[in-house]
Design an enzyme around this catalytic site. Sequence first.
Site, PDB file in Angstrom:
ATOM      1  N   MET A   1       2.449  -9.076  -0.598  1.00  0.00           N
ATOM      2  CA  MET A   1       2.090  -8.535   0.638  1.00  0.00           C
ATOM      3  C   MET A   1       0.872  -8.589   0.582  1.00  0.00           C
ATOM      4  O   MET A   1       0.038  -8.257  -0.834  1.00  0.00           O
ATOM      5  CB  MET A   1       3.081  -7.083   0.557  1.00  0.00           C
TER       6      MET A   1
ATOM      7  N   HIS B   1       1.046  -1.223   0.494  1.00  0.00           N
ATOM      8  CA  HIS B   1       0.409  -0.243  -0.295  1.00  0.00           C
ATOM      9  C   HIS B   1       0.907   1.363   0.044  1.00  0.00           C
ATOM     10  O   HIS B   1       0.698   2.224  -0.640  1.00  0.00           O
ATOM     11  CB  HIS B   1      -0.836  -0.236   1.014  1.00  0.00           C
TER      12      HIS B   1
END
Length: 279
Positions: free
Chosen positions: A183, A36
């Site tokens: 991830m 992110h």
Amino acid sequence: MHRFDTVTSLRQHLNSLRSTQKVGLVPTMGALHEGHITLIEKARQENDLVVSSVFVNPVQFNNPDDLARYPRTLEEDSRKLEAAGCDVLFAPSVEEMYPAPPALRLNFGELETVMEGAFRPGHFNGVGIVVAKLFNIVQPDRAYFGQKDLQQVAVIRRLIRDLSFPVELIRCPTVREDDGLAMSSRNRNLTTDERRQATTLFQALTLGRELLAEGYDVAQVKAAMAGFFADKPAFRLEYVEIVNADTLQTASEVLAPGQTAICLAAHLGNVRLIDNLVF
Ligand code: PAF
């Protein structure tokens, strides 16, 4: 960083800025990780104003246990966003986003008959609704999504086209741990032992890519990848697909560079993991 939890206050803030500033939106469901943060950093480089949303969208979950287990770490997320250079955090409640359950239904046709669409009925309806709402609320110039959710990227590209949103979609590369695990916020729910085993997904994808490069056909490669999981009882493989990276339709052979995607989904304990390689 400014933080808003109502649509009205966020709109008021952005209205005064939007005419002179390019706005980049990074929609998230929180439990933020390095993947992110790279989206935020890219948005930071390419826009004057970076807006990120943290909202665990109930409408896109077809499994109530998955929704209940989804990690919620808003204060930690807020600190990470600020450190990464985000200007505005939008963190609405479910009631704020959905004063009433949405009656709208979105159908992405053949894009959702495969893979995630087939195994998670209604998922892309929920993703489409919340992303359309965020586009309407924030009115970004650009929106950033990770390639790990390749099918989601294709669905949102279609949403933008079908509803004429003036938004440029930016697909960003998957960020991986040192052992190759993609991830994901869901990785937090893995036990230590499961985390150690989770690299199997990346190993299977790498095997698939190597076999395709050696000239094995699609059916042989899919069988070899499924076989890779056969002696790993901790996993329940859901699918392995070799597809066109844009249309998500099954590819019968290796396509032009950047067009072939190997995608898979597997359950490891209580956690469902997905990953892909595009080459
Ligand atoms: O990828 C996600 O985290 C979610 O699907 C998104 C795009 C934020 C919509 O809820």
